[in-house]
Design a protein around this motif. Structure first.
Motif, mmCIF file in Angstrom:
data_model
loop_
_atom_site.group_PDB
_atom_site.id
_atom_site.type_symbol
_atom_site.label_atom_id
_atom_site.label_comp_id
_atom_site.label_asym_id
_atom_site.label_seq_id
_atom_site.Cartn_x
_atom_site.Cartn_y
_atom_site.Cartn_z
ATOM 1 N N MET A 9 0.833 -1.203 0.000
ATOM 2 C CA MET A 9 0.000 0.000 0.000
ATOM 3 C C MET A 9 0.864 1.248 0.000
ATOM 4 O O MET A 9 1.966 1.257 0.542
ATOM 5 C CB MET A 9 -0.870 0.063 1.265
ATOM 6 C CG MET A 9 -1.811 -1.066 1.490
ATOM 7 S SD MET A 9 -2.739 -0.809 3.048
ATOM 8 C CE MET A 9 -1.427 -0.957 4.274
ATOM 9 N N ASN A 10 0.293 2.326 -0.539
ATOM 10 C CA ASN A 10 0.897 3.631 -0.329
ATOM 11 C C ASN A 10 0.344 4.230 0.971
ATOM 12 O O ASN A 10 -0.522 3.643 1.628
ATOM 13 C CB ASN A 10 0.690 4.556 -1.532
ATOM 14 C CG ASN A 10 -0.785 4.835 -1.829
ATOM 15 O OD1 ASN A 10 -1.602 4.963 -0.911
ATOM 16 N ND2 ASN A 10 -1.128 4.951 -3.106
ATOM 17 N N VAL A 11 0.823 5.394 1.347
ATOM 18 C CA VAL A 11 0.445 5.978 2.636
ATOM 19 C C VAL A 11 -1.035 6.359 2.660
ATOM 20 O O VAL A 11 -1.728 6.166 3.673
ATOM 21 C CB VAL A 11 1.329 7.203 2.950
ATOM 22 C CG1 VAL A 11 0.852 7.895 4.227
ATOM 23 C CG2 VAL A 11 2.784 6.789 3.109
ATOM 24 N N GLU A 12 -1.551 6.891 1.563
ATOM 25 C CA GLU A 12 -2.964 7.262 1.523
ATOM 26 C C GLU A 12 -3.846 6.034 1.702
ATOM 27 O O GLU A 12 -4.835 6.065 2.454
ATOM 28 C CB GLU A 12 -3.296 7.942 0.192
ATOM 29 C CG GLU A 12 -4.766 8.357 0.089
ATOM 30 C CD GLU A 12 -5.122 8.977 -1.249
ATOM 31 O OE1 GLU A 12 -6.294 8.857 -1.659
ATOM 32 O OE2 GLU A 12 -4.246 9.580 -1.882
ATOM 33 N N GLN A 13 -3.501 4.944 1.042
ATOM 34 C CA GLN A 13 -4.282 3.709 1.182
ATOM 35 C C GLN A 13 -4.166 3.150 2.598
ATOM 36 O O GLN A 13 -5.168 2.695 3.176
ATOM 37 C CB GLN A 13 -3.788 2.680 0.158
ATOM 38 C CG GLN A 13 -4.141 3.044 -1.269
ATOM 39 C CD GLN A 13 -3.335 2.265 -2.298
ATOM 40 O OE1 GLN A 13 -2.252 1.748 -2.000
ATOM 41 N NE2 GLN A 13 -3.855 2.171 -3.508
ATOM 42 N N ALA A 14 -2.978 3.204 3.166
ATOM 43 C CA ALA A 14 -2.797 2.709 4.533
ATOM 44 C C ALA A 14 -3.608 3.525 5.529
ATOM 45 O O ALA A 14 -4.211 2.967 6.469
ATOM 46 C CB ALA A 14 -1.313 2.738 4.898
ATOM 47 N N THR A 15 -3.645 4.831 5.340
ATOM 48 C CA THR A 15 -4.429 5.688 6.231
ATOM 49 C C THR A 15 -5.906 5.357 6.143
ATOM 50 O O THR A 15 -6.600 5.237 7.171
ATOM 51 C CB THR A 15 -4.191 7.172 5.892
ATOM 52 O OG1 THR A 15 -2.792 7.467 5.990
ATOM 53 C CG2 THR A 15 -4.960 8.079 6.843
ATOM 54 N N ALA A 16 -6.403 5.200 4.922
ATOM 55 C CA ALA A 16 -7.809 4.831 4.742
ATOM 56 C C ALA A 16 -8.093 3.469 5.358
ATOM 57 O O ALA A 16 -9.153 3.253 5.973
ATOM 58 C CB ALA A 16 -8.155 4.833 3.251
#
Length: 362
Positions: free
Chosen positions: A131-138
């Motif tokens: 995952m990228n950071v945006e996906q991980a945050t979501a």
């Protein structure tokens, strides 16, 4: 609804799906999807035609075509758990779950079916890429939303059908880990960082001790227990949308089990190291926004450190110790998971935490 449970995809017909969806369907077109490592079910995308009220397509999940997988699903109660989750628990969650048209099972067997919305318009991320950071945050935010529904409410009689993280299912897996460790080490030691094999060796047979340590100090909820990126579907960038699939392995215990599992195994190591504090904070903040009190960052961070000695290591060992090493894609995935999970454990003083957990269980 009393629809027949199909024995295989060959029994999924236009007439049967019409009965499920409450409409007339003329024709269907079936494509198998989701083939991969460790699947407990066979999954099919079914395109529908001839009805104005039915969706253009649905997804049908049936038992795995591999007998060993079916038997394991029965022995561990996984098929029953997913059907009961969708029918009894999912209605309490207003984000993060797929729409389900039918979930049915002949209890105690591998005869089950789930018909759900087709999410092929969303994005699946390859776990090897991460995952990228945006996906991980979501992912951690929607996880907190789901966990909040049963936060500190999971140790009740009406939920005792869900296996506890300190119960017989984990004991069974723990015993298996001790048995398969030599095979796992033979196949995967070369992929591990320095000190990694020593953690796996000590962990084998002590999985339950770690779980008990975390379960004794952290609030319980209903955890997914296989919360990795390939069980998630992501909406467009910026949407924050995540849909969580595959609820066969649910358990009652600390929610941080899931957080450590996804951040430890579904992100590249350097990206996880750089952002994990902010991601744990995002999980804690989302819980607070939903009214959960008393679980601050310091508590969560301590639980997060210990969580890297739980499901990620166990899944890596079970999959790696029982898999066909000629399966190139599977080998790539399990070697990546193994290295990432044990690196996360090492990053958080894993051997010392493991020894403390073992000592506290004596």
């Amino acid at each position: 609804m009393a629809c027949m449970i199909p024995a295989s995809i060959n029994e999924v017909s236009a007439a049967w799906l019409g009965e499920v969806l409450g409409t007339n369907i003329d024709t269907i077109n079936v494509t198998q999807i989701g083939q991969g490592v460790g699947l407990m079910g066979d999954i099919f995308r079914v395109e529908l035609s001839g009805s104005d009220s039915a969706p253009a397509s649905v997804v049908v999940k049936l038992p795995s075509s591999f007998e060993e997988n079916r038997q394991q699903g029965v022995d561990l109660g996984m098929f029953d758990a997913e059907v009961r989750f969708y029918n009894e628990l999912a209605p309490a969650v207003d984000v993060g779950l797929p729409g389900v048209f039918l979930a049915d099972i002949k209890s105690g067997t591998a005869d089950f079916v789930v018909v759900m919305e087709d999410l092929s318009n969303l994005t699946m991320v390859d776990q090897y890429k991460g995952m990228n950071v945006e996906q991980a945050t979501a992912a951690v935010r929607v996880l907190a939303h789901i966990h909040s529904v049963w936060w500190d409410k999971a140790q009740t009689p009406e939920l005792e059908w869900i296996p506890a993280m300190t119960g017989p299912r984990i004991e069974f897996v723990d015993q298996m880990l001790a048995q398969i460790y030599p095979l796992y080490a033979e196949g995967f030691a070369k992929y591990l960082p320095e000190g990694g094999l020593e953690i796996y060796e000590r962990f084998a047979g002590n999985y339950l001790s770690v779980n008990k340590t975390l379960a004794a100090r952290s609030p319980w909820t209903i955890a997914h227990q296989d919360y990795r990126v390939e069980n998630l579907m992501f909406g467009p960038p910026g949407s924050g949308q995540v849909v969580v699939l595959d609820w066969q392995g649910i358990g009652r215990g600390p929610g941080m089990y899931d957080v450590g599992y996804i951040l430890g195994g579904s992100m590249e190591v350097e990206l996880r190291r750089e952002h994990e504090k902010a991601l744990v904070q995002a999980y804690v903040d989302q819980l607070a926004e939903l009214g959960i009190e008393g679980y601050d960052f310091d508590k969560a961070w301590a639980d997060y450190a210990l969580s890297h000695l739980m499901g990620g290591l166990a899944t890596s060992m079970v999959t790696g110790g029982t898999m066909d090493l000629s399966n190139e894609r599977g080998l790539q995935l399990v070697s990546t998971m193994s290295s990432r999970h044990v690196t996360a454990a090492l990053d958080h003083d894993g051997m010392n935490l493991l020894e403390q957990a073992i000592a506290s269980a004596l």
